[in-house]
Design a protein around this motif. Structure first.
Motif, mmCIF file in Angstrom:
data_model
loop_
_atom_site.group_PDB
_atom_site.id
_atom_site.type_symbol
_atom_site.label_atom_id
_atom_site.label_comp_id
_atom_site.label_asym_id
_atom_site.label_seq_id
_atom_site.Cartn_x
_atom_site.Cartn_y
_atom_site.Cartn_z
ATOM 1 N N PRO A 156 5.627 13.390 4.375
ATOM 2 C CA PRO A 156 4.386 12.765 3.899
ATOM 3 C C PRO A 156 4.662 11.382 3.324
ATOM 4 C CG PRO A 156 4.549 15.045 3.153
ATOM 5 C CD PRO A 156 5.874 14.698 3.745
ATOM 6 N N ALA A 157 3.809 10.439 3.677
ATOM 7 C CA ALA A 157 4.052 9.048 3.281
ATOM 8 C C ALA A 157 3.761 8.796 1.812
ATOM 9 C CB ALA A 157 3.212 8.117 4.143
ATOM 10 N N GLY A 158 2.848 9.546 1.232
ATOM 11 C CA GLY A 158 2.440 9.237 -0.130
ATOM 12 C C GLY A 158 1.476 8.050 -0.149
ATOM 13 N N THR A 159 1.269 7.504 -1.317
ATOM 14 C CA THR A 159 0.272 6.442 -1.503
ATOM 15 C C THR A 159 0.825 5.081 -1.132
ATOM 16 O OG1 THR A 159 -0.692 7.703 -3.322
ATOM 17 C CG2 THR A 159 -1.299 5.377 -3.157
ATOM 18 N N TRP A 160 0.045 4.341 -0.356
ATOM 19 C CA TRP A 160 0.382 2.944 -0.067
ATOM 20 C C TRP A 160 -0.163 2.101 -1.217
ATOM 21 C CZ3 TRP A 160 2.895 1.297 4.492
ATOM 22 C CH2 TRP A 160 3.033 -0.096 4.632
ATOM 23 N N PRO A 161 0.655 1.281 -1.868
ATOM 24 C CA PRO A 161 0.195 0.553 -3.059
ATOM 25 C C PRO A 161 -0.943 -0.412 -2.761
ATOM 26 C CG PRO A 161 2.304 -0.292 -2.300
ATOM 27 C CD PRO A 161 2.038 0.948 -1.504
ATOM 28 N N ASN A 162 -1.883 -0.471 -3.675
ATOM 29 C CA ASN A 162 -3.031 -1.383 -3.539
ATOM 30 C C ASN A 162 -2.714 -2.674 -4.289
ATOM 31 O OD1 ASN A 162 -5.534 -2.449 -2.995
ATOM 32 N ND2 ASN A 162 -6.544 -1.373 -4.688
ATOM 33 N N LEU A 163 -1.841 -3.483 -3.701
ATOM 34 C CA LEU A 163 -1.411 -4.727 -4.335
ATOM 35 C C LEU A 163 -1.976 -5.918 -3.579
ATOM 36 C CD1 LEU A 163 0.550 -6.274 -6.338
ATOM 37 C CD2 LEU A 163 2.204 -6.232 -4.445
ATOM 38 N N GLN A 164 -2.555 -6.846 -4.307
ATOM 39 C CA GLN A 164 -2.982 -8.119 -3.731
ATOM 40 C C GLN A 164 -2.108 -9.210 -4.342
ATOM 41 O OE1 GLN A 164 -5.378 -8.403 -1.301
ATOM 42 N NE2 GLN A 164 -5.415 -6.149 -1.356
#
Length: 406
Positions: A156-164
């Motif tokens: 499972p990949a897990g969460t992709w970070p929400n970074l801008q």
């Protein structure tokens, strides 16, 4: 090596390129010392010098046979011979050219043609590969034990970070990796987010083209390359500072786009720029302050398998081990670290007996220092080693992404 091209090749690009490479070879034989298949089989024609001689014969007009083709098929294209060669012979390119010529001159049996076609049409297309892999996992209990061991474990990949962030780097999703080991790129995104860099997935990008390229489907390979360039180009124009390729096998291919598309007037300049921007993770991390990552290693012992594409292809040998040490891991010694594990893209499917012998020897070398974990930098190596390993086999970026291994 003196070469006299046959008339059919004398005026061709392939002939001229092959002749230049052949003339650089002095037939010294140093390459045989580091060739995995020569070490296994002890046959001159299953080493670089012998294969060069076979290709030379073909370009000089000799009629190739299935035997010629089989000797070239057994080559891993690991490029260890290029690292060893004192004359700088670009053997891997010569092998690609030679294989392509043989494909047009020597008919393969139907079962080989179907298998090679299936690999290109399934593994290189994530939706198809995902369907087949899911089906295989679903009926795994019906499969022979040897085949079950080769099925990738779910990651499972897990969460992709929400970074801008103003610092944006493209990341190649790839084909097999995006399906079999999606954790790799997600771990990379989390690691780079901690360092203030946003990883961007470009819609429309996919397979790097290496699979088709090494199976002599050149037009198909170039189409994959052009598709990736088209997907990446708007982001490059908007300031993406690099293209991160977490699979070292794909990294070698993308770094070669400029050379492979140099005769395409519509793509040559863009391809050269893409190759300039291509980076392995260890190259990109080397210029950053890694303090935000802490010391995730905690003294754990790790054996690092350097893929041939990282070592001989990208010339980045030793860099990952140094970085893991910096982050608190203890790299264990690996005997004959320059030798191939036997994965080599589609090689483990097309040459299973040789591939398994190479894998078993590599695992013996990797576990000799009693590591807790085995890490590598390429999806093919990771899955191939995992099928025979008695301990976890991870992509090294997972070691920097602590939640993935805690």
């Amino acid at each position: 090596m003196e070469t006299h091209l046959a008339p059919e090749f004398a005026g061709s690009r392939a002939g001229q390129e092959a002749e230049a490479i052949l003339r650089a070879c002095v037939h010294c034989g140093f390459c045989t010392a580091t060739c995995p298949t020569y070490q296994l089989l002890g046959d001159e024609l299953d080493g670089p010098r012998g294969r060069i001689y076979l290709i030379k014969q073909v370009f000089e007009g000799a009629l190739p046979s299935r035997i010629t083709q089989q000797h070239l098929d057994r080559c891993l294209t690991c490029r260890a011979c290029e690292t060893t060669c004192p004359s700088g012979v670009h053997y891997s390119r010569l092998a690609d050219i030679g294989r392509a010529v043989l494909e047009s001159k020597v008919a393969r049996p139907l079962h080989e043609r179907l298998l090679r076609w299936g690999l290109r049409k399934v593994v290189a297309e994530p939706a198809r590969f995902g369907f087949v892999l899911g089906l295989a996992r679903g009926i795994g209990f019906l499969l022979p034990a040897a085949m079950r061991r080769k099925l990738p474990q779910p990651r499972p990949a897990g969460t992709w970070p929400n970074l801008q962030s103003q610092r944006r780097v493209l990341v190649l999703e790839g084909c097999a990796q995006s399906v079999a080991t999606p954790l790799t790129n997600a771990a990379a995104a989390r690691v780079f987010a901690k360092l203030g860099i946003q990883l961007v997935r470009a819609e429309g990008a996919g397979c790097c083209g290496a699979l088709a390229h090494h199976l002599s489907a050149e037009a198909e390979a170039l189409a994959y390359m052009r598709r990736n360039i088209d997907a990446w180009w708007p982001h490059i124009e908007q300031g993406a500072e690099a293209i991160l390729i977490t699979a070292s096998g794909c990294g070698v291919q993308v770094k070669d786009y400029g050379a492979l598309l140099r005769h395409d007037p519509a793509y040559a300049e863009k391809a050269a720029r893409v190759s300039e921007l291509a980076r392995d993770p260890v190259e990109l991390l080397a210029g950053l302050d890694l303090a935000p990552l802490g010391r995730p290693g905690g003294g754990r012992r790790v054996a690092f398998h350097t893929p041939c594409t990282l070592n001989h292809g990208q010339k980045l040998n030793g860099r990952v081990e140094a970085m893991l040490s910096q982050l608190g891991y203890v790299p264990t010694p690996v005997r004959d670290g320059h030798l191939c594990c036997g994965s080599a893209g589609s090689y483990s499917v097309l040459q299973p007996e040789l591939s398994t012998r190479l894998r078993d020897a590599k695992l013996a070398a990797l576990t000799g220092g009693a590591p807790e974990l085995i890490a590598t930098a390429n999806v093919g190596c990771q899955l191939h080693l995992e099928a025979g390993a008695d301990r976890p086999v991870l992509h090294w970026l997972e070691l920097l992404d602590r939640p993935a291994i805690d």
